[in-house]
Design a protein around this motif. Structure first.
Motif, PDB file in Angstrom:
ATOM      1  N   ARG A  14       0.846  -1.203   0.000  1.00  0.00           N
ATOM      2  CA  ARG A  14       0.000   0.000   0.000  1.00  0.00           C
ATOM      3  C   ARG A  14       0.879   1.250   0.000  1.00  0.00           C
ATOM      4  NH1 ARG A  14      -0.747   4.639   2.606  1.00  0.00           N
ATOM      5  NH2 ARG A  14      -0.583   3.620   4.634  1.00  0.00           N
ATOM      6  N   ASP A  15       1.532   1.569   1.113  1.00  0.00           N
ATOM      7  CA  ASP A  15       2.378   2.775   1.133  1.00  0.00           C
ATOM      8  C   ASP A  15       3.567   2.576   0.188  1.00  0.00           C
ATOM      9  OD1 ASP A  15       3.471   5.241   1.951  1.00  0.00           O
ATOM     10  OD2 ASP A  15       2.666   4.977   3.959  1.00  0.00           O
ATOM     11  N   HIS A 203       4.103   4.571  12.495  1.00  0.00           N
ATOM     12  CA  HIS A 203       4.208   4.506  11.032  1.00  0.00           C
ATOM     13  C   HIS A 203       5.068   5.697  10.645  1.00  0.00           C
ATOM     14  CE1 HIS A 203       2.152   4.158   6.914  1.00  0.00           C
ATOM     15  NE2 HIS A 203       2.746   5.342   6.860  1.00  0.00           N
ATOM     16  N   HIS A 205       7.780   7.888   8.310  1.00  0.00           N
ATOM     17  CA  HIS A 205       8.391   8.144   6.994  1.00  0.00           C
ATOM     18  C   HIS A 205       9.821   8.637   7.191  1.00  0.00           C
ATOM     19  CE1 HIS A 205       5.263   7.229   4.063  1.00  0.00           C
ATOM     20  NE2 HIS A 205       4.448   7.378   5.107  1.00  0.00           N
ATOM     21  N   ASN A 239       9.353   4.479   3.874  1.00  0.00           N
ATOM     22  CA  ASN A 239       8.895   4.161   5.238  1.00  0.00           C
ATOM     23  C   ASN A 239      10.048   3.517   6.006  1.00  0.00           C
ATOM     24  OD1 ASN A 239       6.372   4.141   3.488  1.00  0.00           O
ATOM     25  ND2 ASN A 239       5.458   3.820   5.481  1.00  0.00           N
TER      26      ASN A 239
HETATM   27 ZN    ZN Z   1       2.522   6.584   5.124  1.00  0.00          ZN
END
Ligand code: ZN
Ligand code: KIV
Length: 519
Positions: A14-15, A203, A205, A239
């Motif tokens: 997804r990311d 989560h 980045h 990420n």
């Molecule tokens: Zn993200």
């Protein structure tokens, strides 16, 4: 003493897929999902179901396929998204809806144009809606690292009361620093009255290169889920990388009061698969999965390692799967050996025809290349998937039939090619500054795509001059960007395949005049 479980939530699909140029086909996503399950990740975020029919189909297919990991879909905090996500994951053994809304003043004011009270109300409604569809609901406070602490506590308490089981506190823009970010997580857990009813998740980045450090600091302060990706893939700078988080926790068990369920010997194969599929090479000095991560060049280091490995090594290469690029097959290997090795690599096929096609390609490759490694097999399969165009381009496919290129020092290279379009063969000729340019000009003689070549990248699939070349091409047309990759022992053939695959992804209607220029 038994340690807490740290939930590993992988968002490569997804990311990770949101990285420019990293989009994957459904078959590729299924392959990655199989590999993540084998790796032992607890939650696979399979996509954003509402984003497109293709995304929905991929999430749903992954939910059907995966048995041992929870399968999750992202959704904004709105009814249509939540229903679509619920529909996609309801077939899973264990499914999750992950809903989010932004909580920072800057996002609420400019992006959402909502008052904080409205944001709380929408978040609570979203979680209730999701809980009506499924038990396992995660809520994310987007841009948490730039949100006000008291507001985060207020909204978190409300969504936990509404039924959220996991609270994710993302550093969406990679702004946090380890001390500050960890401190916020610790204080949220300490201050929110019902915090014991949810797992706190992070989560991060990597805009400042701090994603892994921030995540680990949060684990220290009580976070028990980390969202991460293979090779650190993800939006912008990416990420937090799964392999770095997992190995830091495993290597420093003296510091971290948690354990993961990751089978670390599958880390390198997973990294290689994601790199082969996305065409994003792993930098040689990347921690854990870079080609140099366990090699010692200096004499002093080599001497030390030979005398006592721990002098310069804190982990064993084999513990993360570095011995797995085995010489496995050769031209005498049979179908059973071939398909069992694919199984071990987590590669499966939906139909017998696909397996037959893969086996035929393997035989052709084995005729030309004596030694076939795992990486060759991975590439062969991702090649196969690349050649199947997306559904919306069905029937509009270029196919390379044959080619030869004259290239002599001091003379203009000339490419002669035969390419099929809609089953009709075209003889093409192109001249260029170099042999690759000549090949691309010949293809454009038929396609006349009007695209600009944005990226041309060559990598060796395995070590040595006998390796296959893997070529990645990105083409731009207006706002649209398409990627293609191709592999072959011949760099020019690999280049032609990559270019043709990118054109196939573009689709006929987006090319200007397909037949002008054919000779
Ligand atoms: Zn993200
Ligand atoms: O970075 C982010 O905030 C996200 C959320 C949607 C979790 O990806």
């Amino acid at each position: 003493m038994s340690k807490d479980r740290l939930v590993i939530f992988d968002t490569t699909l997804r990311d990770g897929e949101q990285s420019p140029g990293a989009s994957m086909t459904k078959e590729e996503k299924l392959q990655v999902a199989r590999t993540l399950e084998k790796l032992g990740v607890d939650v696979i975020e399979a996509g954003f179901a509402i984003a497109s029919p293709g995304d929905f189909d991929a999430v749903r297919s992954i939910a059907e396929l995966v048995k041992d990991s929870t399968v999750c879909s992202l959704s904004r905090a709105v009814r249509a998204d939540i229903e679509r996500a619920g529909e996609a994951v309801k077939v899973a053994n264990s499914g999750r809806i992950h809903t989010f809304i932004a909580t920072s003043p800057i996002h609420m004011k400019y992006k959402l144009q909502m008052e904080p009270d409205q944001v709380v109300e929408q978040a609570v409604n979203a979680v209730k809606m999701a809980r009506n569809l499924i038990d396992d609901v995660e809520f994310s406070l987007e841009d948490a690292s730039r949100s006000e602490f008291d507001f985060m506590c207020r909204i978190t308490e409300a969504v936990i009361a509404a039924g959220a089981r996991t609270i994710n506190v993302p550093d969406t823009v990679g702004y946090g620093t380890p001390e500050e970010y960890g401190d916020v997580i610790g204080r949220m857990i300490a201050n929110i009255p019902n915090s014991d009813q949810a797992i706190f998740s992070v989560h991060c980045h990597n805009d400042l290169g701090l994603a892994v450090a921030n995540s680990l600091s949060a684990v220290h302060q009580g976070a028990r889920q980390v969202e991460c990706t293979i090779n650190g893939l993800g939006e912008r700078a990416g990420n937090a990388s799964l392999e770095e988080i997992v190995m830091a926790i495993r290597t420093r068990q003296d510091l971290y009061p948690v354990q993961t369920g990751i089978r670390t010997e599958n880390i390198v194969p997973a990294s290689k698969l994601v790199s082969a599929i996305t065409g994003f090479p792993v930098q040689p000095n990347k921690a854990i999965v870079g080609a140099n991560a366990f090699s010692h060049e200096s004499g002093i280091h080599q001497d030390g390692v030979l005398k006592h490995r721990e002098t310069y090594e804190i982990m064993k290469a084999e513990d993360v799967g570095w011995n797995t690029n085995k010489l496995v097959l050769g031209k005498l290997s049979g179908r059973a050996a071939f398909s069992s090795r694919l199984d071990e690599l987590g590669i499966g096929f939906d139909t017998k025809e696909e397996l037959n096609d893969a086996f035929a390609r393997f035989k052709l490759l084995a005729d030309k290349k004596r030694e076939i490694y795992d990486d060759d097999l991975r590439k062969l399969v991702s090649e196969m998937h690349n050649e199947h165009p997306p559904l919306d381009t069905e029937g509009h496919v270029f196919k390379l039939v044959t080619m030869d290129v004259d290239s002599r020092m001091g003379e203009t290279p000339v490419a002669h090619m035969v390419i099929k379009e809609d089953g009709i063969e075209h003889d093409l000729k192109g001249e260029g500054n170099g042999p690759v340019d000549a090949v691309f000009k010949a293809i454009e003689g038929l396609a006349n795509s009007g695209c600009e070549l944005e990226l041309y990248n060559v990598n060796a699939v395995t070590a040595g001059t006998e390796s296959q070349a893997e070529v990645k091409v990105s083409l731009n047309k207006g706002d649209r960007k398409v990627n293609g990759s191709g592999a072959d022992l011949d760099i020019l053939v690999a280049s032609a395949k990559a270019y043709i695959n990118a054109l196939n992804a573009l689709g006929r209607e987006e090319r200007t005049n397909p037949h002008i220029g054919a000779v």
